[in-house]
Motif scaffolding. Structure first.
Motif, mmCIF file in Angstrom:
data_model
loop_
_atom_site.group_PDB
_atom_site.id
_atom_site.type_symbol
_atom_site.label_atom_id
_atom_site.label_comp_id
_atom_site.label_asym_id
_atom_site.label_seq_id
_atom_site.Cartn_x
_atom_site.Cartn_y
_atom_site.Cartn_z
ATOM 1 N N THR A 50 -4.219 -3.016 7.397
ATOM 2 C CA THR A 50 -4.470 -1.885 9.026
ATOM 3 C C THR A 50 -3.193 -1.134 9.406
ATOM 4 O O THR A 50 -3.690 0.092 9.881
ATOM 5 C CB THR A 50 -4.838 -2.724 9.388
ATOM 6 O OG1 THR A 50 -5.769 -3.693 9.291
ATOM 7 C CG2 THR A 50 -5.637 -2.198 11.046
ATOM 8 N N GLU A 51 -1.802 -1.261 9.340
ATOM 9 C CA GLU A 51 -1.082 -0.801 10.174
ATOM 10 C C GLU A 51 -0.775 0.463 9.078
ATOM 11 O O GLU A 51 -0.676 1.376 9.464
ATOM 12 C CB GLU A 51 0.002 -1.752 10.450
ATOM 13 C CG GLU A 51 0.135 -2.607 10.737
ATOM 14 C CD GLU A 51 1.411 -3.140 11.196
ATOM 15 O OE1 GLU A 51 1.475 -4.075 12.480
ATOM 16 O OE2 GLU A 51 2.070 -3.180 10.879
ATOM 17 N N ALA A 52 -1.083 0.572 7.493
ATOM 18 C CA ALA A 52 -1.091 1.297 6.849
ATOM 19 C C ALA A 52 -1.669 2.312 6.824
ATOM 20 O O ALA A 52 -1.622 3.706 6.953
ATOM 21 C CB ALA A 52 -0.294 1.045 5.558
ATOM 22 N N LEU A 53 -2.964 1.934 7.101
ATOM 23 C CA LEU A 53 -3.880 2.896 7.105
ATOM 24 C C LEU A 53 -4.162 3.751 8.391
ATOM 25 O O LEU A 53 -4.458 4.388 8.567
ATOM 26 C CB LEU A 53 -5.672 2.269 7.133
ATOM 27 C CG LEU A 53 -6.666 2.879 6.123
ATOM 28 C CD1 LEU A 53 -6.380 3.645 5.421
ATOM 29 C CD2 LEU A 53 -7.742 1.244 6.330
ATOM 30 N N ALA A 54 -3.750 2.902 9.342
ATOM 31 C CA ALA A 54 -3.826 3.773 10.506
ATOM 32 C C ALA A 54 -2.753 4.355 10.842
ATOM 33 O O ALA A 54 -3.148 5.856 10.943
ATOM 34 C CB ALA A 54 -3.559 2.746 11.699
ATOM 35 N N ARG A 55 -1.580 4.757 9.755
ATOM 36 C CA ARG A 55 -0.454 5.560 10.177
ATOM 37 C C ARG A 55 -0.734 6.704 8.940
ATOM 38 O O ARG A 55 -0.428 8.340 8.987
ATOM 39 C CB ARG A 55 1.253 4.673 9.499
ATOM 40 C CG ARG A 55 2.168 4.005 10.317
ATOM 41 C CD ARG A 55 3.102 3.800 9.922
ATOM 42 N NE ARG A 55 2.724 2.757 8.391
ATOM 43 C CZ ARG A 55 3.148 1.893 8.535
ATOM 44 N NH1 ARG A 55 3.364 0.640 9.500
ATOM 45 N NH2 ARG A 55 2.916 1.161 7.291
ATOM 46 N N ALA A 56 -1.510 6.644 7.533
ATOM 47 C CA ALA A 56 -1.771 7.292 7.161
ATOM 48 C C ALA A 56 -2.943 8.030 8.175
ATOM 49 O O ALA A 56 -2.785 9.505 7.678
ATOM 50 C CB ALA A 56 -2.731 6.505 5.561
#
Length: 293
Positions: free
Chosen positions: A221-227
């Motif tokens: 989720t963190e990676a997707l939010a950053r992207a």
């Protein structure tokens, strides 16, 4: 003139306000020797300002079974009910009171404290945060109530609750999420870690639905939010206006005549360009032959 919330120290904690009700003997010693007594369960009612709203049925059923077997070991902390003569209003222990009703008890042990409305609310909030398994939303709402109503700062709350200031700040940030996300968090469909990751997303509600549907971990989720944040902050090229039907028809006619793909770009000032794309030298020779006729 609006009166600012009176800032009072939380350092005295629950023990100074209601005593330690962990056992009847200790409760009797607390607060100047207030004794444990019994009261009819129908004369006890919940505090309408109780900050906790969600009581899991399975937890209440488990506690009710324990109460049937062993009774209520910890007395409820109550105050005189301001709206019902001869009655008591719960300050701490509503979960036990609810479970006792399911266990069909007729009387409950209580310890009476003389508390004002503000003190009763403050104690209820602190008691819930410190002693109950609240969901992250209820915990955050408890902190927010203490700050808004009583003027406590994040630093004072952190000191009184034995939490870090960053823990208090992160909990309060959850309340900035859209209502749909907060409801997922309250229902347990999202963890506090997921919710904190969603805060940085340009569209937390949409990402929350994706996280739940795909069963994503907090790191995912963190990676997707950053992207998504990077994508949202990247300047987008302006879209070219769609070509009208006449231009598309002319492109088709020229493509049929030359045997290659033709693109016409027409500007608003009346000027423009025609591009012919060839895929081989043979196609280029064919174009040159056609144009030289």
């Amino acid at each position: 003139m609006t009166r600012k919330p009176q800032q009072r120290g939380l350092g005295r904690g629950l023990s100074a306000l209601i005593g330690d009700d962990s056992a009847p003997a200790e409760a009797e010693k607390a607060g100047g020797g207030a004794a444990v007594q019994t009261a009819p369960i129908e004369m006890i009612r919940a505090n309408p300002d109780q900050p906790r709203r969600d009581f899991r049925e399975e937890d209440l059923a488990e506690l009710a079974a324990s109460i049937r077997e062993k009774g209520v070991i910890q007395p409820l902390v109550v105050r005189t009910d301001p709206k019902k003569e001869g009655g008591w209003q719960i300050v701490a222990g509503e979960r036990r009171w609810r479970a006792a009703q399911r266990a069909q008890l007729h009387e409950l042990p209580i310890v009476v404290r003389e508390l004002s409305d503000d003190e009763a609310l403050e104690v209820a909030i602190i008691e819930n945060i410190q002693r109950a398994d609240l969901n992250p939303v209820e915990e955050a709402l408890g902190y927010r109530q203490l700050m808004d109503k009583f003027g406590h700062t994040q630093e004072k709350l952190a000191e009184a609750m034995g939490k870090s200031r960053s823990h208090i700040a992160n909990a309060l940030r959850l309340l900035t999420l859209p209502e749909s996300v907060v409801e997922h968090l309250r229902a347990g469909r999202l963890s506090a870690g997921h919710a904190r990751a969603l805060i940085t997303s340009p569209d937390p509600a949409a990402l929350a639905e994706q996280v739940i549907a795909r069963g994503l971990s907090v790191r995912q989720t963190e990676a997707l939010a950053r992207a998504q944040k990077v994508e949202a902050n990247t300047p987008k090229k302006p879209k070219k206006p769609e070509k009208d039907a006449d231009t598309r028809a002319l492109e088709a006619d020229l493509a049929a005549a030359t045997g290659v793909k033709v693109a016409i770009e027409h500007r608003n000032d009346g000027a423009g360009e025609v591009r012919l794309r060839y895929g081989s030298l043979e196609e280029l020779d064919s174009i040159c032959s056609i144009l030289s006729r």
